[in-house]
Design a protein around this motif. Sequence first.
Motif, PDB file in Angstrom:
ATOM      1  N   THR A 154      42.480 101.102  69.513  1.00 15.16           N
ATOM      2  CA  THR A 154      43.327 101.606  68.437  1.00 15.16           C
ATOM      3  C   THR A 154      44.762 101.166  68.705  1.00 15.16           C
ATOM      4  O   THR A 154      45.225 101.192  69.841  1.00 15.16           O
ATOM      5  N   LEU A 247      38.843 110.572  64.803  1.00 13.71           N
ATOM      6  CA  LEU A 247      39.051 109.679  65.933  1.00 13.71           C
ATOM      7  C   LEU A 247      38.228 110.105  67.143  1.00 13.71           C
ATOM      8  O   LEU A 247      37.738 109.266  67.901  1.00 13.71           O
ATOM      9  N   ARG A 250      34.171 110.334  65.375  1.00 16.71           N
ATOM     10  CA  ARG A 250      33.733 109.214  64.538  1.00 16.71           C
ATOM     11  C   ARG A 250      32.739 109.651  63.467  1.00 16.71           C
ATOM     12  O   ARG A 250      31.739 108.994  63.205  1.00 16.71           O
ATOM     13  N   ILE A 267      40.897 101.717  63.903  1.00 19.84           N
ATOM     14  CA  ILE A 267      42.107 102.226  63.271  1.00 19.84           C
ATOM     15  C   ILE A 267      43.320 101.468  63.796  1.00 19.84           C
ATOM     16  O   ILE A 267      43.518 101.339  64.999  1.00 19.84           O
ATOM     17  N   ARG A 291      46.088 109.465  70.740  1.00 21.62           N
ATOM     18  CA  ARG A 291      44.805 108.898  70.329  1.00 21.62           C
ATOM     19  C   ARG A 291      45.012 107.578  69.575  1.00 21.62           C
ATOM     20  O   ARG A 291      44.217 106.650  69.694  1.00 21.62           O
ATOM     21  N   LEU A 292      46.072 107.524  68.778  1.00 20.77           N
ATOM     22  CA  LEU A 292      46.347 106.337  67.977  1.00 20.77           C
ATOM     23  C   LEU A 292      47.059 105.248  68.776  1.00 20.77           C
ATOM     24  O   LEU A 292      46.901 104.063  68.515  1.00 20.77           O
TER      25      LEU A 292
END
Length: 454
Positions: A154, A247, A250, A267, A291-292
């Motif tokens: 990501t 995330l 899924r 993403i 997370r991103l």
Amino acid sequence: MARAATVYSDILDGGTGRVRCQLVVVDGPDRGRACRLGETEVLVGTDRGVDLVLSDDRVSGKHVAIRADGSRFVIRDLGSTNGTWFEGSRVAEVTVPAGTTLLVGRSALRVEPEAQALDLPPSQARRFGELVGESLAMREVFAVLERVAATDATVLVEGETGTGKELVARAVHDASPRRRGPFVAVDCGALPEGLLESELFGHVRGAFTGAAHARTGMLVRADGGTLFLDELGRISPTLQARLLRVLEERVVRPLGGDSERAIDVRIIAASRDDLDAEVATGRFRADLMYRLAVVRVALPPLRTRREDIPLLVRELLRRRGLVDEPATGPGLERLTAHGWPGNVRELRNVLDRALALTPGAHRFTDLAIRLGPGVVAGEGLAVRTDLPYADAKAMVLHDLERRYLADVIAREGGNLSAASRASGIDRKHLRALARKHGLVDGPDRDPVDLDEGD
């Protein structure tokens, strides 16, 4: 960010994607203290022998233990007097993701990923997808993108407006194993919360007033490919929570639906906001950001890489059909000296306006360069002093009329109705003038105008 990129995991080194984290005291008497987390349990309390010693008198001697378990973290209360709290509930043991905040006594502890600078030699390439640049800053970015494209990591792309964040996302997708899958983009800042939620997650028939038919969300439409979330910092706390679950697990559940669907989506997110500041103020979830931001890429503004302007000008004009040759001359000097608050997008618009102002131009030196509202950089209006005053005035007015109309029409994307409103000229009269100067072709109504109505 001074570096082209930082990483929060070992995924680019062929690892499992394990996140390197530390436990940081973000609020309380010992704010700022920290210790590194690993697979061995870290003990937190007031005893001298623990790994993170706190002075908070509401914390027990051995209060809580934390250890890494893959990409998540196991939190275990050690029978403390006042308990360990997570999201408003007292917990005995819980497994949480990076970015989680715990409350022990009067102290808040965050499981915070450690950003590692990604040191790669600059790429030898001068382009990546539609991105071009020969500056060191851009070649460092290209090196990161070349590396990250081959993975499923990501990515969070940061940069000012107009630096090319969506171009990065498209280029990474096109260079990845997912290239045959869909690329789906959504501007999170352009849609109200209710509509954005429906666009992302979809809805079943009757989920809300006006939902006459079921709709597939963008997360499902991007299955097998890439979802690009632009202006991520603008989404609401409710949507942040739903996106975090996607995330982590899924799976997607449409609005009003009872069943979930598994998805396989990469993403790539982008933001022009300072997400670190948003996290610090509580407006953006720390666990979602981490997370991103498995790989976090910073795009440099155009003003810091002016040496790329000649290459950018040449590439943009080549795509528009002009002679493919190096840009030179006074026009280039004006472009290089400009501050470019709108970055590459502004440069593209300046060139498009110059093309509209100079019909029939074949090369860069033919163009009149406009650098701001009401100012045209380039050759001034020619005054023929060898003609009678009335004839010379008519020629100047004719030239002024053509340049003005060309710029207004270009600024409004070729929409004559919008150009009419912007200029204050009756639409039919403006259309007639535009035809007279060769700025529009074809029937009495151009295709864009057909949607405007009367």
